[in-house]
Design an enzyme around this catalytic site. Structure first.
Site, PDB file in Angstrom:
ATOM      1  CE  LYS A   1      -2.672   1.717   3.500  1.00  0.00           C
ATOM      2  NZ  LYS A   1      -2.596   3.184   3.421  1.00  0.00           N
TER       3      LYS A   1
ATOM      4  NE  ARG B   1       0.253   2.716  13.308  1.00  0.00           N
ATOM      5  CZ  ARG B   1      -0.595   3.639  13.765  1.00  0.00           C
ATOM      6  NH1 ARG B   1      -0.182   4.538  14.615  1.00  0.00           N
ATOM      7  NH2 ARG B   1      -1.838   3.645  13.360  1.00  0.00           N
TER       8      ARG B   1
ATOM      9  CG  ASP C   1      -5.016   4.453   0.820  1.00  0.00           C
ATOM     10  OD1 ASP C   1      -6.132   4.808   0.390  1.00  0.00           O
ATOM     11  OD2 ASP C   1      -4.748   4.381   2.034  1.00  0.00           O
TER      12      ASP C   1
ATOM     13  CB  THR D   1     -11.370   4.926  10.705  1.00  0.00           C
ATOM     14  OG1 THR D   1     -10.120   5.110  10.046  1.00  0.00           O
ATOM     15  CG2 THR D   1     -12.072   3.739  10.130  1.00  0.00           C
TER      16      THR D   1
ATOM     17  CG  ASP E   1     -11.079  17.313  -8.366  1.00  0.00           C
ATOM     18  OD1 ASP E   1     -11.956  18.080  -8.816  1.00  0.00           O
ATOM     19  OD2 ASP E   1      -9.908  17.674  -8.160  1.00  0.00           O
TER      20      ASP E   1
ATOM     21  CE  LYS F   1      -7.863   6.969   2.750  1.00  0.00           C
ATOM     22  NZ  LYS F   1      -6.420   6.697   2.922  1.00  0.00           N
TER      23      LYS F   1
HETATM   24  O1  C5P Z   1      -0.420   1.084  11.232  1.00  0.00           O
HETATM   25  P1  C5P Z   1      -1.850   0.788  10.889  1.00  0.00           P
HETATM   26  O2  C5P Z   1      -2.170  -0.692  10.840  1.00  0.00           O
HETATM   27  O3  C5P Z   1      -2.823   1.561  11.745  1.00  0.00           O
HETATM   28  O4  C5P Z   1      -1.982   1.320   9.394  1.00  0.00           O
HETATM   29  C1  C5P Z   1      -3.183   1.304   8.714  1.00  0.00           C
HETATM   30  C2  C5P Z   1      -3.011   1.890   7.349  1.00  0.00           C
HETATM   31  O5  C5P Z   1      -4.296   1.971   6.753  1.00  0.00           O
HETATM   32  C3  C5P Z   1      -2.455   3.318   7.332  1.00  0.00           C
HETATM   33  O6  C5P Z   1      -1.715   3.460   6.121  1.00  0.00           O
HETATM   34  C4  C5P Z   1      -3.688   4.180   7.287  1.00  0.00           C
HETATM   35  O7  C5P Z   1      -3.483   5.416   6.645  1.00  0.00           O
HETATM   36  C5  C5P Z   1      -4.625   3.316   6.445  1.00  0.00           C
HETATM   37  N1  C5P Z   1      -6.050   3.569   6.602  1.00  0.00           N
HETATM   38  C6  C5P Z   1      -6.710   3.513   7.823  1.00  0.00           C
HETATM   39  N2  C5P Z   1      -8.057   3.747   7.878  1.00  0.00           N
HETATM   40  C7  C5P Z   1      -8.738   4.020   6.776  1.00  0.00           C
HETATM   41  C8  C5P Z   1      -8.083   4.060   5.541  1.00  0.00           C
HETATM   42  C9  C5P Z   1      -6.718   3.824   5.486  1.00  0.00           C
HETATM   43  O8  C5P Z   1      -6.105   3.234   8.840  1.00  0.00           O
HETATM   44  N3  C5P Z   1     -10.048   4.210   6.845  1.00  0.00           N
END
Ligand code: C5P
Length: 232
Positions: free
Chosen positions: A35, A211, A62, A119, A67, A64
């Protein structure tokens, strides 16, 4: 019935190509999609996408998009030309915008999915932006229904919402779920987290891992354990 195998996406939330490629090389064979988000793409551009593809990695771009329909359609065409596998746009861009994006899937093998409600929005912040009568859960479902009606491949949602969306929208509608955490793991800044097993049970098709993997001492062991747990 042949159940579709879930895919593992690793969020490359790093600053530059060197760090991104180090993750790709290290996790080869354990990750289905890499991603690339706003930070990394803005820093490194399409060259990074090509470099990951050269290593054999598939791309989840990703960015998003949100427009006017024509601009989003053209941006989706550019992403398709890069050979990305999965791409995000915002459902709040409207049905016309999503329909314009969906046209790009007719002549290209990529899947375009919509973000319903970020979220990071609280109920209060959502009402402040969308209107006093807004209700996050209902709105997220309505936006997902709009995405399906517009012809998109799926949506990004919490793994906790996935079960309801799968029941309402069918098993073919792709559910991409961030916020995945190992049992007993740290939730970081995510509010609504789920384990990989629960996400898959609830109908997630693409598990986005960040993470939970990248901050672990043994990222490849964590990835292999997750693959074993969800029978990949
Ligand atoms: O580290 P973590 O598991 O929280 O990373 C989640 C990834 O998913 C990050 O790149 C975050 O920007 C992305 N993301 C998210 N919630 C969303 C859309 C994308 O956490 N609704």
């Amino acid at each position: 019935m042949t159940a579709r195998k879930p895919e593992i996406a690793l969020a490359l939330d790093v600053a530059n190509q060197q760090e991104a490629l180090a993750w790709v090389k290290k996790t080869k064979g354990l990750v289905d999609l890499y991603k690339v988000g706003l930070q990394l793409f803005t820093a490194e551009g399409p060259g990074l996408v090509k470099a990951i593809q050269k290593e054999g990695g598939k791309i989840f771009l990703d960015l998003k998009f949100h427009d006017i329909p024509q601009t989003v359609q053209k941006a989706c065409e550019s992403a398709a030309a890069l050979g990305v596998d999965l791409l995000t746009i915002h459902a709040l861009g409207g049905v016309n915008m999503m329909q314009a994006a969906a046209k790009v899937m007719q002549s290209n093998p990529l899947r375009i999915v919509a973000v319903t409600a970020l979220t990071s929005h609280s109920e209060e912040a959502w009402q402040n932006q969308v209107g006093q009568k807004a209700a996050l859960a209902n709105d997220a479902l309505r936006l997902a229904q709009n995405a399906k009606a517009a012809g998109l491949a799926g949506v990004v949602c919490s793994a906790l919402e996935a079960k309801n969306l799968k029941t309402k929208l069918g098993d073919d509608f792709v559910l991409v779920t961030p916020g995945i955490r190992l049992s007993g793991g740290n939730a970081d800044d995510q509010e609504r987290v789920a384990t990989p097993e629960l996400a898959v049970q609830n109908g997630s098709h693409v598990l986005v891992l960040g993470r939970a993997v990248t901050e672990s001492k043994e990222p490849c062991v964590v990835l292999q354990n997750i693959r074993n747990d969800i029978k990949l």
